[in-house]
Design a protein around this motif. Structure first.
Motif, PDB file in Angstrom:
ATOM      1  N   THR A  28       0.857  -1.175   0.000  1.00 43.16           N
ATOM      2  CA  THR A  28       0.000   0.000   0.000  1.00 43.16           C
ATOM      3  C   THR A  28       0.902   1.237   0.000  1.00 43.16           C
ATOM      4  N   LYS A  29       0.334   2.377  -0.353  1.00 38.15           N
ATOM      5  CA  LYS A  29       1.105   3.616  -0.315  1.00 38.15           C
ATOM      6  C   LYS A  29       1.573   3.913   1.107  1.00 38.15           C
ATOM      7  N   ASP A  37       2.443  -1.421  -6.561  1.00 41.16           N
ATOM      8  CA  ASP A  37       1.747  -0.538  -5.629  1.00 41.16           C
ATOM      9  C   ASP A  37       0.685   0.326  -6.308  1.00 41.16           C
ATOM     10  N   ASP A  38       0.541   0.204  -7.613  1.00 40.48           N
ATOM     11  CA  ASP A  38      -0.404   1.056  -8.342  1.00 40.48           C
ATOM     12  C   ASP A  38      -1.122   0.211  -9.384  1.00 40.48           C
ATOM     13  N   ASP A  63      -9.859  -0.524  -4.095  1.00 39.63           N
ATOM     14  CA  ASP A  63      -9.460   0.826  -4.500  1.00 39.63           C
ATOM     15  C   ASP A  63      -7.947   1.003  -4.586  1.00 39.63           C
ATOM     16  N   ASP A  64      -7.186  -0.102  -4.517  1.00 42.40           N
ATOM     17  CA  ASP A  64      -5.752  -0.027  -4.717  1.00 42.40           C
ATOM     18  C   ASP A  64      -5.277  -1.379  -5.249  1.00 42.40           C
TER      19      ASP A  64
END
Length: 396
Positions: free
Chosen positions: A39-40, A61-62, A103-104
């Motif tokens: 995650t960020k 991560d994206d 959402d990620d």
């Protein structure tokens, strides 16, 4: 057991992220093909470069960045993974997974996955025990996700309590167990769990502090080892494991009846329940009003379920538990003889860190062949896996 296994390690944004780096390293050393997604927030604690160096693979991560234009990364990784491990799993990440939010990169990938998913929560003890987090974890378990219980100790926030991510070595051992040969394939396993209650009247009863956690962990471990599991349980809180047959009972007599009903066709029987030793000689059908002066209730012994099963044992491997507060070895060995069991698992319930409601346990197993097997303090999930391995060997 991890050689050539494709493991997707999903790292959440908590201080325990540093342990995820050690976990990635040990998984690689064990022969696994490790791919990391972060995650960020996780990158605020440990950088992507660390995991890339440890795994020799790019870190994801994206969801909108594709390393290979011919593939959709989050779908491709979900398809290739033999196992997905979320460690550490923060309260935020657990909430997203429990509610199907994508959402990620991590949440999108897990939602597309069909392989087993293991989640290792790590956070402040108050966050862990908040009703919302408890509810979300129960929902994950109901969906078939396996949770690894967090350890107890000093937390980064300064609190002392439950919420530590287990050490990487323990996590690797647990994950390795998921890939072991199904030692109980098509075997029938009967397990009892939790307390029983003996009614005084409709609103009062005698019981004990058993939480049922150890019995549930044993049922999960036996299921994961390929067994056909029947769990007879008293009143316990929390979500029951999926993939097993559960039978809800209240009193000792009800538990005895259900254990005997299923006993003959079993290969392995584990009496992990804490059955009430006494019951009132009279049970009232109406609430008894308060009286002036002392109240005396006459008690009688309940039927000893383990001894009854021992007397009727044919080919079953029979395991009992000895929850003691003193003279552990003496009481366990005496119980082994009196109850005609094959094994007695003894633990000290006077200790808060390994008692009835704890997520950890420390036991010694006494066998009728005079073997003594001590197990160090560990999570009940890991301990259950180790105990099932031992009992499966006895079946062989």
């Amino acid at each position: 057991m991890l050689t050539n296994r494709n493991i997707l390690l999903c790292v959440g944004g908590g201080i325990a992220s540093y342990k995820a780096a050690a976990l990635a390293s040990k998984l690689v050393q064990a022969g696994a093909n490790v791919q990391v997604a972060m995650t960020k927030n996780a990158q605020q604690f440990v950088g992507k470069t660390t995991f890339a160096a440890l795994t020799r693979k790019p870190v994801y991560d994206d969801v909108f960045i594709e390393h290979d234009a011919s593939k959709i990364a989050h779908i491709d990784l979900a398809d290739e993974a033999d196992l997905i491990v979320v460690a550490p799993a923060t309260a935020n990440l657990i909430a997203k997974l429990a509610n199907g939010i994508a959402d990620d990169f991590i949440t999108t990938t897990i939602l597309a996955a069909t392989c087993p998913v293991v989640v290792a929560p790590a956070m402040n003890v108050n966050m862990l025990e908040h009703p919302a987090t408890v509810r979300n974890m129960e929902r994950l378990m109901a969906d078939g996700v396996q949770l690894i219980a967090p350890g107890v100790g000093n937390l980064a926030c300064g609190w002392i309590g439950k919420g530590r991510l287990p050490e990487p070595e323990e996590l690797v051992e647990t994950l390795s167990g998921l890939f072991q040969a199904k030692k109980l394939e098509n075997r029938h396993v009967l397990i009892s769990a939790g307390p029983t209650i003996e009614r005084i009247d409709p609103v009062r009863y005698l019981t004990n502090d058993s939480s049922g956690k150890m019995g549930i962990a044993l049922a999960e471990a036996a299921r994961d080892a390929g067994a056909l599991v029947t769990l007879v349980h008293g009143p316990i809180r929390g979500t029951l494991p999926s993939g097993i047959t559960t039978i809800d009972v209240e009193s000792g007599d009800e538990m005895l009846e259900m254990m005997l009903t299923h006993y003959d066709q079993q290969d392995l029987v584990i009496m992990a329940a804490a059955v009430a030793d006494y019951r009132p000689t009279v049970t009232y059908d109406r609430k008894q009003k308060k009286i002036d002066g002392p109240l005396r209730i006459e008690l009688e012994e309940t039927t000893d379920i383990l001894r009854t099963l021992g007397e009727r044992k044919t080919t079953q491997v029979l395991v009992g538990f000895a929850a003691e507060t003193e003279n552990l070895e003496h009481h366990a060995q005496q119980k082994l003889i009196r109850k005609q069991a094959d094994f007695i698992v003894a633990n000290d319930v006077s200790r808060a860190d390994i008692g009835f409601s704890s997520d950890e346990n420390q036991v010694t197993v006494y066998g009728k062949d005079e073997t003594v097997t001590p197990y160090a303090q560990q999570s009940k999930t890991t301990l259950a896996q180790n105990l099932i391995k031992q009992f499966a060997e006895a079946l062989r």
